[in-house]
Design an enzyme around this catalytic site. Sequence first.
Site, PDB file in Angstrom:
ATOM      1  N   PHE A   1      -5.448  -4.057   9.207  1.00  0.00           N
ATOM      2  CA  PHE A   1      -4.899  -2.647   9.380  1.00  0.00           C
ATOM      3  C   PHE A   1      -5.224  -1.961  10.859  1.00  0.00           C
ATOM      4  O   PHE A   1      -5.759  -1.068  11.031  1.00  0.00           O
ATOM      5  CB  PHE A   1      -5.661  -1.829   8.455  1.00  0.00           C
ATOM      6  CG  PHE A   1      -5.075  -0.662   7.997  1.00  0.00           C
ATOM      7  CD1 PHE A   1      -3.951  -0.451   7.276  1.00  0.00           C
ATOM      8  CD2 PHE A   1      -5.724   0.633   8.430  1.00  0.00           C
ATOM      9  CE1 PHE A   1      -3.351   0.775   6.408  1.00  0.00           C
ATOM     10  CE2 PHE A   1      -5.067   1.906   8.021  1.00  0.00           C
ATOM     11  CZ  PHE A   1      -3.991   2.009   7.145  1.00  0.00           C
TER      12      PHE A   1
ATOM     13  N   GLU B   1     -10.540  -7.940   4.166  1.00  0.00           N
ATOM     14  CA  GLU B   1      -9.858  -7.955   5.446  1.00  0.00           C
ATOM     15  C   GLU B   1     -10.976  -8.649   6.602  1.00  0.00           C
ATOM     16  O   GLU B   1     -10.315  -9.291   7.382  1.00  0.00           O
ATOM     17  CB  GLU B   1      -9.760  -6.446   5.798  1.00  0.00           C
ATOM     18  CG  GLU B   1      -8.799  -5.899   5.021  1.00  0.00           C
ATOM     19  CD  GLU B   1      -8.438  -4.375   4.973  1.00  0.00           C
ATOM     20  OE1 GLU B   1      -9.273  -3.710   4.822  1.00  0.00           O
ATOM     21  OE2 GLU B   1      -7.519  -4.212   5.809  1.00  0.00           O
TER      22      GLU B   1
ATOM     23  N   THR C   1     -10.788   4.969   6.704  1.00  0.00           N
ATOM     24  CA  THR C   1     -11.201   5.769   7.793  1.00  0.00           C
ATOM     25  C   THR C   1     -11.352   7.300   7.394  1.00  0.00           C
ATOM     26  O   THR C   1     -11.548   8.114   8.071  1.00  0.00           O
ATOM     27  CB  THR C   1     -10.230   5.417   8.849  1.00  0.00           C
ATOM     28  OG1 THR C   1      -9.078   5.482   8.854  1.00  0.00           O
ATOM     29  CG2 THR C   1     -10.719   3.932   9.288  1.00  0.00           C
TER      30      THR C   1
ATOM     31  N   ARG D   1      -7.716   2.995  12.979  1.00  0.00           N
ATOM     32  CA  ARG D   1      -8.402   1.861  12.702  1.00  0.00           C
ATOM     33  C   ARG D   1      -8.353   0.877  14.094  1.00  0.00           C
ATOM     34  O   ARG D   1      -9.541   0.438  14.377  1.00  0.00           O
ATOM     35  CB  ARG D   1      -8.204   0.907  11.395  1.00  0.00           C
ATOM     36  CG  ARG D   1      -9.138  -0.060  10.976  1.00  0.00           C
ATOM     37  CD  ARG D   1      -8.956  -0.557   9.723  1.00  0.00           C
ATOM     38  NE  ARG D   1      -9.565   0.066   8.896  1.00  0.00           N
ATOM     39  CZ  ARG D   1     -10.635   0.156   8.258  1.00  0.00           C
ATOM     40  NH1 ARG D   1     -11.701  -0.645   8.842  1.00  0.00           N
ATOM     41  NH2 ARG D   1     -11.284   0.697   7.324  1.00  0.00           N
TER      42      ARG D   1
ATOM     43  N   ARG E   1      -3.614  -6.351   5.832  1.00  0.00           N
ATOM     44  CA  ARG E   1      -4.980  -7.051   6.123  1.00  0.00           C
ATOM     45  C   ARG E   1      -5.527  -6.870   7.813  1.00  0.00           C
ATOM     46  O   ARG E   1      -5.037  -7.679   8.366  1.00  0.00           O
ATOM     47  CB  ARG E   1      -4.759  -8.497   5.679  1.00  0.00           C
ATOM     48  CG  ARG E   1      -6.293  -9.166   5.258  1.00  0.00           C
ATOM     49  CD  ARG E   1      -6.096 -10.534   4.769  1.00  0.00           C
ATOM     50  NE  ARG E   1      -7.012 -10.928   3.970  1.00  0.00           N
ATOM     51  CZ  ARG E   1      -7.085 -11.974   2.925  1.00  0.00           C
ATOM     52  NH1 ARG E   1      -6.189 -12.818   3.227  1.00  0.00           N
ATOM     53  NH2 ARG E   1      -8.129 -12.256   2.319  1.00  0.00           N
TER      54      ARG E   1
ATOM     55  N   ALA F   1      -8.287  -1.334   2.426  1.00  0.00           N
ATOM     56  CA  ALA F   1      -9.176  -1.150   3.064  1.00  0.00           C
ATOM     57  C   ALA F   1     -10.512  -1.911   2.842  1.00  0.00           C
ATOM     58  O   ALA F   1     -11.673  -1.665   2.824  1.00  0.00           O
ATOM     59  CB  ALA F   1      -9.621   0.414   3.315  1.00  0.00           C
TER      60      ALA F   1
ATOM     61  N   GLU G   1       0.837  -1.247   0.045  1.00  0.00           N
ATOM     62  CA  GLU G   1      -0.019  -0.126  -0.048  1.00  0.00           C
ATOM     63  C   GLU G   1       1.024   1.294   0.141  1.00  0.00           C
ATOM     64  O   GLU G   1       0.626   2.309  -0.600  1.00  0.00           O
ATOM     65  CB  GLU G   1      -1.035  -0.021   1.201  1.00  0.00           C
ATOM     66  CG  GLU G   1      -1.716   1.110   1.121  1.00  0.00           C
ATOM     67  CD  GLU G   1      -2.844   1.232   2.582  1.00  0.00           C
ATOM     68  OE1 GLU G   1      -3.354   0.078   2.750  1.00  0.00           O
ATOM     69  OE2 GLU G   1      -3.364   2.217   2.574  1.00  0.00           O
TER      70      GLU G   1
END
Length: 749
Positions: free
Chosen positions: A338, A706, A434, A304, A336, A503, A226
Amino acid sequence: MKNLDSINHLKGKSVYLDDIPVQKDCLYGLIFASPIAHGRIINFDTQRALELPGVKRILTYKDIPGENQIGGIIKDEPLFAEIEIHFRGQAIALIIAVSEHIAQKARQLIQLETEAYPVITDPREAAKKGHFLIPSRTFKMGDTANAWKDCTYIFEGQAENGGQEHLYIETQGAYAYPIDNNGIKIHSSTQGPTAVQQTVAKILDVPMHRIEVDVARLGGAFGGKEDQASGFASMVALASHILQKPVKMSLHRHDDMYMTGKRHPYSSDYKIGLSKDLKILAYEAVLYQNGGAAADLSPAIMERTLFHGTNAYFIPNTSVQVHSCKTNLPPNTAFRGFGAPQAVFLIEAAIAHAAHKLGIDAYDIQKENFIQEGQIFPYGQKADQAQISACNQYTQEHFQLEARKKQIESYNSTHKLKKKGLSVQPICFGISFTKTPMNQARSLVHIYQDGSVGISTGAIEMGQGVNTKICQVAAQTLGIPSALIKIESTNTTRVANTSPTAASTGADLNGHATMLACQKLLHRLKETAAQSLNATAEKISIHEGKIFLNNKNTEIDWFQLVETAFLKRICLTENGHYATPIIHFDKTTEQGHPFAYHVYGIALTEVTLDCIRGTYIFDRVDIIHDFGKAMNPIIDRGQVEGALMQGIGWMTMEELRYNDEGFLLSNSLSTYKVPDIYSAPKTVHIEAIPTDGADLGILKSKAVGEPPFLYGIGAYFAIHNAIKAYNPTFKDSLSAPYTHEKVLMALYQ
Ligand code: LUZ
Ligand code: MOS
């Protein structure tokens, strides 16, 4: 619909970064990284390496025309170390040679002299010294301080979870070459092509439009690409820019393992208070996140963690605080889940502790506290379609939880040296980035004159099947066979300003954008057909490439219609833009409605312990999961199975070890064990909860990437329960992973 890639995967024909044929005169990059975790560079001597025939150049920070900076959220990470070194594996230079082999020889000839500083690898030690990556944050609801006096039972303790190596099959890498007009084209193994484009533009001090990033697919990513792909792509692009040659770098596994960041280990304190009838009245947690040497995505991951502090439970008084601690490890990053898995492990650890002390099942507490429709999460969002109660009911009725418990009790009473344990693992995962502005996507749809369709989006195919889902959306919206549709590579020149595919939002965001583009095209085509048939557009429909008027087949088909539209000079290209509606969040009050929806479910995990050896086998896992209205049940099932195994690996055998000097000891596949077929549960049984589907999910489905990772946490507590059956008074260290060694020690504590 079958995964579009499966046949070519099977034949070995799918193209990954390392399969792209390179141009002639391609040069190869190899990173020279710091051998120490903290210190200062005193002398860096590349002379002998440069004398080696075939070595073209050794680049350092001094060669960067722009800013020596790759920090995404916070500008705290140089591409190449300048004076100070903050972790082992931090890049100092890039060796460019005519072959990788020569670059490797050159690497051994570089001489580095350093002064070593004290190394911190422990987040609590970092916190004591005030080393934080960002300010700490707390999510609060109710008033914990006042609630303790109403609690009949209060338990406090500490829990630890380890990190996790991503172990994508394809390692990090990139290939860059100069193109016309001072441009650079980069093939990067990244989840975030725009992040690569932006980072490279800053490093080279050129506008973004000069940088084109193209991604066909990745051999796995899991969050590891990412953010962290940007640095590797930047090095390769820098070399290509300076030497005006094609340059490629594809990391070797050992380099990848010790240079890159991983899932964050957390060390946490909890305090949980219950009423006499087992309602959790108050929960306080303080989590020390081991962030590594730079912020990377840690601030978003911290966020998160806060959002998932109470998992699928409603707790009227909560206070969850996260400290993001700066240590001398490689910057830990997205993986995965997060930050949610760490939070969920902690509250389940607190519940397990309470249950153990009270001599009851954790489930007796869990079932009293599931969040109900309309109750609110600590961040202000109301639970809507809160499927956790339905999942709970399903677990009792269809998985026959009570009968299973009895069977296990009876097994345990008749077996001395084998014990079984059963755990119930509820999950709740919020879907949306988020950070609200990231929840947008675009899709570019061309209908070619021959009726075939090409689609470009911001989504990255990394094995999760997002291209297949996008193809399904387009086929269904346009009313044509999927064989007419091609999903193109992801390319920043075709689709700009993309969010990373992360996400769990890839299919929702890019699928919706594709649907919007296709709807606009469909409308135009219907008008064209209506003109030809002397009717109105509302009376026209298209199915399987045939044109219907008032639901009756006409003699016009898709191909004729497209041809007619083209001759009438109707635009056959559309751009769809989607931004998730409803969501918002105010960081000053830590309140809002950050998620489009939540995904719920329950896993029942059964394990058998060998009480002589401390080894264990998972007999079965039964999962009731909220897929929404699954748009591709086979792909979704694959995601649940894969995530479950990855979660079980994290909780049981994947043990990252750094020594006190910040050296990664578990630096290869002989010392870092991931689950294989022998460690998979003998039976994995997955059911879908019946539902009307999610309004904000694509085609009423729910995101699936996820959430099911969290089911793996049940593995820890199944083992915990089995140990309890053998050694009822043991004190669980609440420290994951539960390796066989730890289990053995606990059995004979
Ligand atoms: N990446 C991100 C993520 O930037 N924001 C998120 O909320 C997120 N959540 C899960 C995985 N990656
Ligand atoms: Mo991710 S952890 O959705 O890149």
